[in-house]
Design a protein around this motif. Sequence first.
Motif, PDB file in Angstrom:
ATOM      1  N   GLY A  55      37.504  37.488  48.115  1.00 45.59           N
ATOM      2  CA  GLY A  55      37.704  39.080  47.599  1.00 45.59           C
ATOM      3  C   GLY A  55      37.052  39.039  45.601  1.00 45.59           C
ATOM      4  N   GLU A  56      36.787  40.208  46.225  1.00 48.45           N
ATOM      5  CA  GLU A  56      36.048  40.241  44.742  1.00 48.45           C
ATOM      6  C   GLU A  56      36.677  41.230  43.355  1.00 48.45           C
ATOM      7  N   HIS A  57      36.414  40.462  42.282  1.00 47.83           N
ATOM      8  CA  HIS A  57      36.857  40.912  41.283  1.00 47.83           C
ATOM      9  C   HIS A  57      36.660  42.082  40.423  1.00 47.83           C
ATOM     10  N   LYS A  58      35.637  43.672  41.227  1.00 53.60           N
ATOM     11  CA  LYS A  58      35.844  44.432  40.875  1.00 53.60           C
ATOM     12  C   LYS A  58      37.577  45.112  40.483  1.00 53.60           C
ATOM     13  N   GLN A  59      37.638  45.833  39.638  1.00 57.37           N
ATOM     14  CA  GLN A  59      39.067  46.228  39.819  1.00 57.37           C
ATOM     15  C   GLN A  59      40.589  45.409  39.694  1.00 57.37           C
ATOM     16  N   ILE A  60      40.036  44.356  39.303  1.00 54.09           N
ATOM     17  CA  ILE A  60      40.831  43.213  39.058  1.00 54.09           C
ATOM     18  C   ILE A  60      41.087  43.268  37.655  1.00 54.09           C
ATOM     19  N   GLN A  61      41.974  43.701  37.105  1.00 54.17           N
ATOM     20  CA  GLN A  61      42.908  43.652  35.629  1.00 54.17           C
ATOM     21  C   GLN A  61      44.286  42.591  35.222  1.00 54.17           C
ATOM     22  N   PHE A  62      44.369  42.129  34.692  1.00 50.60           N
ATOM     23  CA  PHE A  62      45.413  40.848  34.127  1.00 50.60           C
ATOM     24  C   PHE A  62      46.073  40.774  32.699  1.00 50.60           C
ATOM     25  N   ARG A  63      47.602  40.934  33.205  1.00 52.08           N
ATOM     26  CA  ARG A  63      48.596  41.442  31.671  1.00 52.08           C
ATOM     27  C   ARG A  63      48.968  40.441  31.239  1.00 52.08           C
ATOM     28  N   LEU A  64      49.400  40.089  30.192  1.00 52.95           N
ATOM     29  CA  LEU A  64      50.503  38.630  29.938  1.00 52.95           C
ATOM     30  C   LEU A  64      51.122  39.257  29.003  1.00 52.95           C
ATOM     31  N   LEU A  65      52.527  38.875  29.851  1.00 53.02           N
ATOM     32  CA  LEU A  65      54.023  39.734  28.830  1.00 53.02           C
ATOM     33  C   LEU A  65      54.519  38.504  28.379  1.00 53.02           C
ATOM     34  N   ASP A  66      55.196  38.697  27.076  1.00 54.50           N
ATOM     35  CA  ASP A  66      55.760  37.800  26.783  1.00 54.50           C
ATOM     36  C   ASP A  66      57.962  38.359  27.798  1.00 54.50           C
ATOM     37  N   ILE A  67      58.565  37.090  27.210  1.00 50.58           N
ATOM     38  CA  ILE A  67      59.693  37.381  28.336  1.00 50.58           C
ATOM     39  C   ILE A  67      60.192  38.480  27.642  1.00 50.58           C
ATOM     40  N   THR A  74      45.437  42.636  27.744  1.00 50.46           N
ATOM     41  CA  THR A  74      45.325  42.922  29.067  1.00 50.46           C
ATOM     42  C   THR A  74      43.926  42.827  29.391  1.00 50.46           C
ATOM     43  N   GLU A  75      43.085  42.230  30.372  1.00 43.39           N
ATOM     44  CA  GLU A  75      41.873  42.465  30.268  1.00 43.39           C
ATOM     45  C   GLU A  75      41.454  42.600  31.786  1.00 43.39           C
ATOM     46  N   TYR A  76      40.079  43.118  31.750  1.00 45.30           N
ATOM     47  CA  TYR A  76      40.002  42.857  33.305  1.00 45.30           C
ATOM     48  C   TYR A  76      39.058  41.820  33.830  1.00 45.30           C
ATOM     49  N   VAL A  77      39.500  41.351  34.681  1.00 43.55           N
ATOM     50  CA  VAL A  77      38.780  40.353  35.273  1.00 43.55           C
ATOM     51  C   VAL A  77      37.022  40.214  35.549  1.00 43.55           C
ATOM     52  N   THR A  78      35.778  39.081  34.997  1.00 44.46           N
ATOM     53  CA  THR A  78      34.634  39.838  35.031  1.00 44.46           C
ATOM     54  C   THR A  78      34.012  38.452  35.933  1.00 44.46           C
ATOM     55  N   GLN A  79      34.837  38.024  36.452  1.00 44.50           N
ATOM     56  CA  GLN A  79      34.040  36.403  36.789  1.00 44.50           C
ATOM     57  C   GLN A  79      35.209  36.190  37.741  1.00 44.50           C
ATOM     58  N   GLU A  80      34.373  34.617  38.400  1.00 42.31           N
ATOM     59  CA  GLU A  80      35.808  34.210  40.017  1.00 42.31           C
ATOM     60  C   GLU A  80      36.443  33.394  39.137  1.00 42.31           C
ATOM     61  N   ILE A  81      35.992  32.537  37.584  1.00 41.93           N
ATOM     62  CA  ILE A  81      37.272  32.068  37.223  1.00 41.93           C
ATOM     63  C   ILE A  81      37.096  32.404  36.159  1.00 41.93           C
ATOM     64  N   THR A  82      37.837  33.281  34.835  1.00 39.39           N
ATOM     65  CA  THR A  82      38.764  33.836  34.005  1.00 39.39           C
ATOM     66  C   THR A  82      39.604  32.968  32.917  1.00 39.39           C
ATOM     67  N   SER A  83      38.879  32.331  31.757  1.00 42.54           N
ATOM     68  CA  SER A  83      39.761  31.546  31.047  1.00 42.54           C
ATOM     69  C   SER A  83      40.788  32.925  30.199  1.00 42.54           C
ATOM     70  N   VAL A  84      41.627  32.388  29.778  1.00 35.58           N
ATOM     71  CA  VAL A  84      42.959  33.116  29.177  1.00 35.58           C
ATOM     72  C   VAL A  84      43.694  32.237  27.908  1.00 35.58           C
ATOM     73  N   SER A  85      43.486  32.287  26.663  1.00 34.85           N
ATOM     74  CA  SER A  85      42.797  31.169  25.350  1.00 34.85           C
ATOM     75  C   SER A  85      44.641  32.245  24.773  1.00 34.85           C
ATOM     76  N   LEU A  86      45.504  31.170  24.761  1.00 40.38           N
ATOM     77  CA  LEU A  86      47.081  31.246  25.248  1.00 40.38           C
ATOM     78  C   LEU A  86      47.431  30.230  23.316  1.00 40.38           C
ATOM     79  N   VAL A  87      46.286  30.057  22.433  1.00 39.99           N
ATOM     80  CA  VAL A  87      45.891  29.322  21.776  1.00 39.99           C
ATOM     81  C   VAL A  87      46.984  29.793  20.071  1.00 39.99           C
ATOM     82  N   ALA A  88      47.142  31.176  20.532  1.00 41.67           N
ATOM     83  CA  ALA A  88      47.992  32.237  19.207  1.00 41.67           C
ATOM     84  C   ALA A  88      49.100  32.121  19.996  1.00 41.67           C
ATOM     85  N   TYR A  89      49.448  32.108  20.784  1.00 39.25           N
ATOM     86  CA  TYR A  89      51.096  32.138  20.906  1.00 39.25           C
ATOM     87  C   TYR A  89      51.417  30.658  21.053  1.00 39.25           C
ATOM     88  N   PRO A  90      53.680  30.738  20.435  1.00 36.36           N
ATOM     89  CA  PRO A  90      54.538  30.041  20.840  1.00 36.36           C
ATOM     90  C   PRO A  90      54.621  29.996  21.994  1.00 36.36           C
TER      91      PRO A  90
END
Length: 113
Positions: A55-67, A74-90
């Motif tokens: 599928g195309e990643h145009k208009q695909i967005q992800f949201r990371l939520l806590d419990i 909240t970010e838009y996906v710009t390529q087939e594989i997107t990295s999401v950094s969780l370093v700052a989160y416990p």
Amino acid sequence: MNYIFMHGSGGTVSQGVQQAYEIFTTAVSDFSMPIELSVYPNPVADELKLKISNGEHKQIQFRLLDISGKVLITEYVTQEITSVSLVAYPAAIYALDIYSGNQPVKSFRIIKK
């Protein structure tokens, strides 16, 4: 054999083993977009990968939520594989919700070590 029932404003309890359960929906299955989504590694230490296939990643967005449901990223996906950094989160359990436009596509449960 006699059974004992207790009635109250919060519900009814009967004699024997009681098993509490909760039913909830985390994804929408009525979505016709031909897309395959995967996240890895899970559990994750520092960086999560979101992969979009078929599928195309145009208009695909992800949201990371806590419990508690607070939106952390909240970010838009710009390529087939997107990295999401969780370093700052416990270490905790998070939800990664995927949207196409305003339509929910899929939700993942992410475990941060």
